[in-house]
Design an enzyme around this catalytic site. Structure first.
Site, short mmCIF file in Angstrom:
data_model
loop_
_atom_site.label_atom_id
_atom_site.label_comp_id
_atom_site.label_asym_id
_atom_site.label_seq_id
_atom_site.Cartn_x
_atom_site.Cartn_y
_atom_site.Cartn_z
N LYS A 64 -2.29 -1.29 -3.72
CA LYS A 64 -3.07 -0.17 -3.70
C LYS A 64 -2.06 0.99 -3.73
O LYS A 64 -1.10 0.85 -3.27
CB LYS A 64 -3.97 -0.25 -2.24
CG LYS A 64 -4.69 0.90 -2.02
CD LYS A 64 -5.36 0.80 -0.68
CE LYS A 64 -6.00 1.96 -0.25
NZ LYS A 64 -6.57 2.23 1.13
N LYS A 95 0.78 -1.15 -0.06
CA LYS A 95 0.03 -0.05 0.14
C LYS A 95 0.97 1.22 -0.02
O LYS A 95 1.72 1.44 0.85
CB LYS A 95 -0.78 -0.18 1.35
CG LYS A 95 -1.63 1.07 1.48
CD LYS A 95 -2.95 1.10 2.54
CE LYS A 95 -3.55 2.15 2.68
NZ LYS A 95 -4.33 2.26 3.83
#
Ligand code: PBG
Length: 324
Positions: A248, A195
């Protein structure tokens, strides 16, 4: 004049042949819809930067989940925006917290909907960081203790899957150990493994009221410039027991999705984040792009890059478009 012998255009001549040679197919089965829940009754606050998305109170959210279920969307991921925030994000670890009550309500009303919970603290803490803050930084191991507490409350409430998003070292191991210790060995973990500290989360932070009050998240989320490090993060999460690996954001990181997909033998998920959604909505509102075509092209590209699952605010629209 050069006369080509090889003619790839032969297989593009009409829709039938294009359908037959199509390599990537987006399906409703791939889609996970994110939802935001707030306290109250009958609440449906539109999120300005994410048109079509709302902050719902539990009763209204259940109605929305019923609709998503009718559209055959298999799963939702829940984000809680509690009324009271404090230093430790207490609501997040309470058996009677907002998310815990939401999970129960969904499972009572729509037992067939697969419910995933985001496991993090930024929406629950008054400082807006993703864990316990000590000396102006998120303390890793103290946050692991809180995460272990948090997941048990989610499991007790009936969550089908938990998705830790805080980028703490060891979060997957700590959560796996906690779940197994309480007899929840069948609850899978979808880890936000790679992320990035991304500006594409802007609209989400309005929706979840979770922007950090000081500093930023660069001491725990990844540097957008790094790819090899993502492979390390993914390796660690697999060793610690992750069942699904998430990347992400999605669009600026399609190369990471592909690299991870080529390397691992677990399902890969990608989060088509709020900023990616808002850009499409805004340009469409100006009449500059065709929203449906751009959205489907984006979702297809994320799938083509290697994502098996896509978390996207387009899930509801895409489900409708796919069944047209
Ligand atoms: C953290 C979390 C964030 C998102 C999902 N989980 C925000 C952040 O790290 O600031 C962003 C999702 C999006 O932008 O759509 N709990």
């Amino acid at each position: 004049m050069f006369k080509p012998y090889y003619r790839p255009r032969r297989l593009r001549r009409n829709e039938n042949i294009r359908r037959m040679v199509r390599e990537t197919t987006l399906s409703i089965n791939d889609l996970i819809m994110p939802l935001f829940v707030v306290e109250g009754k009958g609440v449906c606050n539109p999120i300005n930067s994410m048109p079509g998305n709302n902050q719902y109170s539990i009763d209204r959210l259940v109605e929305e989940v019923k609709e998503l279920h009718k559209l055959n969307i298999p799963a939702v991921i829940l984000f809680g925006v509690p009324e009271k925030k404090d230093a430790l994000g207490s609501d997040a670890t309470s058996n009677n917290g907002l998310i815990q009550r939401t999970v129960k309500a969904i499972k009572d009303a729509v037992p067939d909907m697969y419910v995933i919970t985001d496991v993090c603290f930024c929406e629950y803490t008054d400082h807006g960081h993703c864990g316990r803050v000590v000396d102006n930084d998120v303390h890793n191991d103290m946050t692991l203790e809180l995460l272990a507490k948090q997941v048990i409350t989610h499991a007790k409430a009936g969550a089908d899957m938990v998705a830790p998003s805080g980028m703490m070292d060891g979060m997957v191991g700590a959560i796996r150990e906690a779940l197994d210790g309480e007899g929840y060995e069948n609850i899978p973990i979808m880890s936000y493994a790679a992320k990035y500290a991304s500006a594409f989360y802007g609209p989400f932070r309005d929706a979840a009221e979770s922007a950090p009050k000081f500093g930023d998240r660069r001491s725990y989320q990844m540097d957008p410039a790094n790819a090899r490090e993502a492979m390390y993060e993914v390796d660690l999460d697999i060793k610690e027991g992750a069942d699904i690996i998430m990347i992400k954001p999605a669009l600026a990181y399609l190369d990471i999705i592909r690299r991870v997909k080529d390397k691992i033998n677990l399902p890969v998920a990608a989060y088509n984040v709020s900023g990616e959604f808002a850009i499409v909505k805004a340009a469409a509102r100006f009449g500059w792009i065709d929203e449906k075509r751009v959205a489907m092209e984006i979702l297809t590209s994320i799938k083509r890059a290697g994502a098996d699952l896509i978390l996207t605010y387009f899930a509801k629209d895409a489900a409708k478009w796919l069944s047209e």
